[in-house]
Motif scaffolding. Structure first.
Motif, mmCIF file in Angstrom:
data_model
loop_
_atom_site.group_PDB
_atom_site.id
_atom_site.type_symbol
_atom_site.label_atom_id
_atom_site.label_comp_id
_atom_site.label_asym_id
_atom_site.label_seq_id
_atom_site.Cartn_x
_atom_site.Cartn_y
_atom_site.Cartn_z
ATOM 1 N N ARG A 190 0.830 -1.201 0.000
ATOM 2 C CA ARG A 190 0.000 0.000 0.000
ATOM 3 C C ARG A 190 0.869 1.257 0.000
ATOM 4 O O ARG A 190 0.625 2.221 -0.731
ATOM 5 C CB ARG A 190 -0.939 -0.015 1.207
ATOM 6 C CG ARG A 190 -1.980 1.106 1.171
ATOM 7 C CD ARG A 190 -2.878 1.078 2.394
ATOM 8 N NE ARG A 190 -3.559 -0.206 2.527
ATOM 9 C CZ ARG A 190 -3.310 -1.082 3.484
ATOM 10 N NH1 ARG A 190 -2.385 -0.814 4.419
ATOM 11 N NH2 ARG A 190 -3.968 -2.220 3.539
ATOM 12 N N THR A 191 1.895 1.234 0.835
ATOM 13 C CA THR A 191 2.796 2.385 0.885
ATOM 14 C C THR A 191 3.523 2.572 -0.445
ATOM 15 O O THR A 191 3.690 3.693 -0.936
ATOM 16 C CB THR A 191 3.826 2.206 2.013
ATOM 17 O OG1 THR A 191 3.135 2.065 3.242
ATOM 18 C CG2 THR A 191 4.758 3.403 2.100
ATOM 19 N N TYR A 192 3.945 1.456 -1.056
ATOM 20 C CA TYR A 192 4.640 1.545 -2.344
ATOM 21 C C TYR A 192 3.721 2.109 -3.421
ATOM 22 O O TYR A 192 4.138 2.932 -4.237
ATOM 23 C CB TYR A 192 5.157 0.174 -2.754
ATOM 24 C CG TYR A 192 6.007 0.201 -4.004
ATOM 25 C CD1 TYR A 192 7.363 0.490 -3.921
ATOM 26 C CD2 TYR A 192 5.450 -0.048 -5.256
ATOM 27 C CE1 TYR A 192 8.148 0.526 -5.061
ATOM 28 C CE2 TYR A 192 6.227 -0.008 -6.396
ATOM 29 C CZ TYR A 192 7.578 0.282 -6.297
ATOM 30 O OH TYR A 192 8.343 0.333 -7.430
ATOM 31 N N ASN A 193 2.471 1.669 -3.411
ATOM 32 C CA ASN A 193 1.525 2.174 -4.402
ATOM 33 C C ASN A 193 1.165 3.629 -4.159
ATOM 34 O O ASN A 193 0.748 4.332 -5.088
ATOM 35 C CB ASN A 193 0.248 1.320 -4.389
ATOM 36 C CG ASN A 193 0.476 -0.065 -4.942
ATOM 37 O OD1 ASN A 193 1.343 -0.264 -5.789
ATOM 38 N ND2 ASN A 193 -0.274 -1.040 -4.444
ATOM 39 N N GLU A 194 1.304 4.093 -2.938
ATOM 40 C CA GLU A 194 1.021 5.498 -2.620
ATOM 41 C C GLU A 194 2.285 6.327 -2.794
ATOM 42 O O GLU A 194 2.761 7.019 -1.897
ATOM 43 C CB GLU A 194 0.483 5.607 -1.187
ATOM 44 C CG GLU A 194 -0.879 4.959 -1.001
ATOM 45 C CD GLU A 194 -1.296 4.912 0.453
ATOM 46 O OE1 GLU A 194 -0.471 5.240 1.326
ATOM 47 O OE2 GLU A 194 -2.457 4.533 0.715
ATOM 48 N N ASP A 195 2.851 6.265 -3.992
ATOM 49 C CA ASP A 195 4.027 7.043 -4.364
ATOM 50 C C ASP A 195 5.223 6.742 -3.459
ATOM 51 O O ASP A 195 6.064 7.610 -3.226
ATOM 52 C CB ASP A 195 3.715 8.543 -4.349
ATOM 53 C CG ASP A 195 4.723 9.342 -5.159
ATOM 54 O OD1 ASP A 195 5.398 8.743 -6.015
ATOM 55 O OD2 ASP A 195 4.842 10.550 -4.919
ATOM 56 N N ALA A 212 1.049 12.939 0.134
ATOM 57 C CA ALA A 212 0.756 13.685 -1.090
ATOM 58 C C ALA A 212 1.975 14.516 -1.476
ATOM 59 O O ALA A 212 2.618 15.132 -0.630
ATOM 60 C CB ALA A 212 -0.457 14.587 -0.892
ATOM 61 N N ASP A 213 2.279 14.509 -2.779
ATOM 62 C CA ASP A 213 3.416 15.278 -3.312
ATOM 63 C C ASP A 213 2.876 16.504 -4.041
ATOM 64 O O ASP A 213 2.289 16.387 -5.115
ATOM 65 C CB ASP A 213 4.234 14.408 -4.258
ATOM 66 C CG ASP A 213 5.392 15.172 -4.880
ATOM 67 O OD1 ASP A 213 5.745 16.245 -4.343
ATOM 68 O OD2 ASP A 213 5.935 14.706 -5.894
#
Length: 411
Positions: free
Chosen positions: A230-235, A240-241
């Motif tokens: 999940r963390t990997y998929n969230e950039d 948020a970037d």
């Protein structure tokens, strides 16, 4: 003086005419002539005074010379005025002729430009036609096995891949991602091999739960893997970037920082260099961090002013570089090392807020840096200054910089 004398003579003539008129009108009546006589006496005295002044003036030795000089000056002024008028007339005529000539030349140049454009268009068409003919003839003669065509065919096969070879290379280089269950099994096997005593004794958080192993359950592994994915998929950060180009962020300025070019960044066609591939600063705001997909600038000091996609209260930054394992030389000497981040209210802000100075260490390819000096101000721009790199003397590569925080809506 002569003018004054003429005036007084006219006054005397007027007085005489007035006296005669009164005599004719009054006839033999008694007339009081004292006012007229007094006036005539004053005029005569004034005339005598003017005459004496004229005599004194004429007695001066420089009287005539002054008059002559005045006449000469008047003639010189008249001559100069005439010369100036002639010069102006000549210059105006010359300017008018120059304007006409320039207009003629401009018209001629426009005509020549139209002709040149037509010639260039014809040359392009002829060149394209000739190239097409040569290529078609060359390809048509490849099967005839002449020495020239054999050489060309050998060179073509040595320099380029065929479609089958290309497909085979692509298939060989494909990375097959394991499924979720396979990934869980792999992690569990790795844990069992590294910590056999811990697993056998059943001292893990999943002790007593159903699953593989007495210490760590399958459910525990699934939760860890799911959280990691999940963390990997969230950039890769779970944050948020607001410096992401696809969200609307952009690079406003890089100051005096120069992008770096080398021979590898030149596009070739049949070994002919065509143009240099630009290394754009906007690459540092894009998610692709494949080797080479970075902003490469000269030296170890660079600058970038970023307009964020949203106005935020800045909380931290993430810098990313390729890892050593996929670096062509197995090192990250071109990675930024020390860098400074400032908050800007506008591009010419002379009192920016310094969030902190940080160091990207030789370790993880993705490193997060919280703000050292927080601010309650909402910023729309962030200034990133690279102070040094990890040792490369020619250039520095900035793969990606992320800016995290809270928007006004979140606050």
């Amino acid at each position: 003086l002569q003018a004054d004398m003429s005036v007084y003579k006219n006054m005397m003539s007027t007085d005489k005419a007035e006296l005669l008129q009164k005599l004719r009108v009054e006839g033999t009546k008694t007339i009081d002539l004292s006012p007229i006589l007094l006036r005539m006496s004053e005029v005569e005295q004034k005339l005598l005074s003017l005459k004496s002044e004229m005599l004194e003036l004429e007695k001066r030795p420089d009287y005539k010379s002054e008059i002559e000089q005045l006449k000469i000056n008047a003639q010189v002024s008249s001559t100069k005025t005439a010369d100036i008028e002639n010069r102006l007339t000549t210059e105006m005529s010359s300017t008018r002729n120059n304007i006409v000539e320039q207009s003629r030349l401009v018209g001629q140049l426009n005509s020549d430009l139209v002709i040149l454009r037509e010639k260039i268009t014809r040359l392009d068409q002829d060149l394209s036609t000739q190239i097409r003919v040569v290529v078609l003839e060359t390809l048509a003669t490849v099967t005839r096995k002449s020495p020239d065509t054999i050489f060309f065919s050998n060179w073509l096969h040595s320099a380029f891949l065929s479609k089958d070879e290309f497909d085979r290379e692509v298939n060989d280089t494909k990375v097959v991602m394991p499924s979720h269950d396979e990934l869980v099994s792999m992690i569990l096997l790795e844990l069992e091999s590294r910590y056999p005593h811990h697993v056998q004794q059943g001292t893990g958080p999943g002790a007593g739960a159903a699953g593989v192993g007495a210490g760590i359950s399958l459910k525990d592994i699934q939760l860890v893997v799911a959280q990691a994915l999940r963390t990997y998929n969230e950039d890769k950060t779970g944050r948020a970037d607001y410096a992401l180009e696809s969200l609307g962020a952009e690079v406003l300025s890089v100051g005096c920082t120069e992008s770096y070019y080398d021979d590898a960044s030149v596009m070739h066609f049949f070994s002919i260099p065509l143009y240099r591939l630009p290394s754009k600063p906007i690459l540092a705001l894009q998610p692709d961090v494949s080797p080479g997909k970075c902003w490469c600038f000269k030296g170890d000091h660079g600058y970038m002013l970023i307009k964020l996609s949203h106005a935020i209260r800045v909380a931290g930054f993430t810098m990313e570089h390729i890892s050593k394992s996929i670096s062509p030389d197995g090192a990250i000497t071109s990675a930024p090392r020390r860098f400074l981040v400032r908050g800007m209210r506008h591009p010419s802000d002379d009192k920016p807020h310094i969030f902190g100075e940080y160091e990207f260490v030789d370790g993880d390819s993705l490193q997060y840096f919280p703000v050292q000096a927080s601010s309650r101000i909402i910023f729309e721009m962030v200034d990133v200054e690279i102070i040094s790199n990890h040792g490369h003397k020619d250039y520095t590569c900035l793969y990606r910089i992320r800016v995290h925080g809270d928007t006004v809506k979140d606050l």
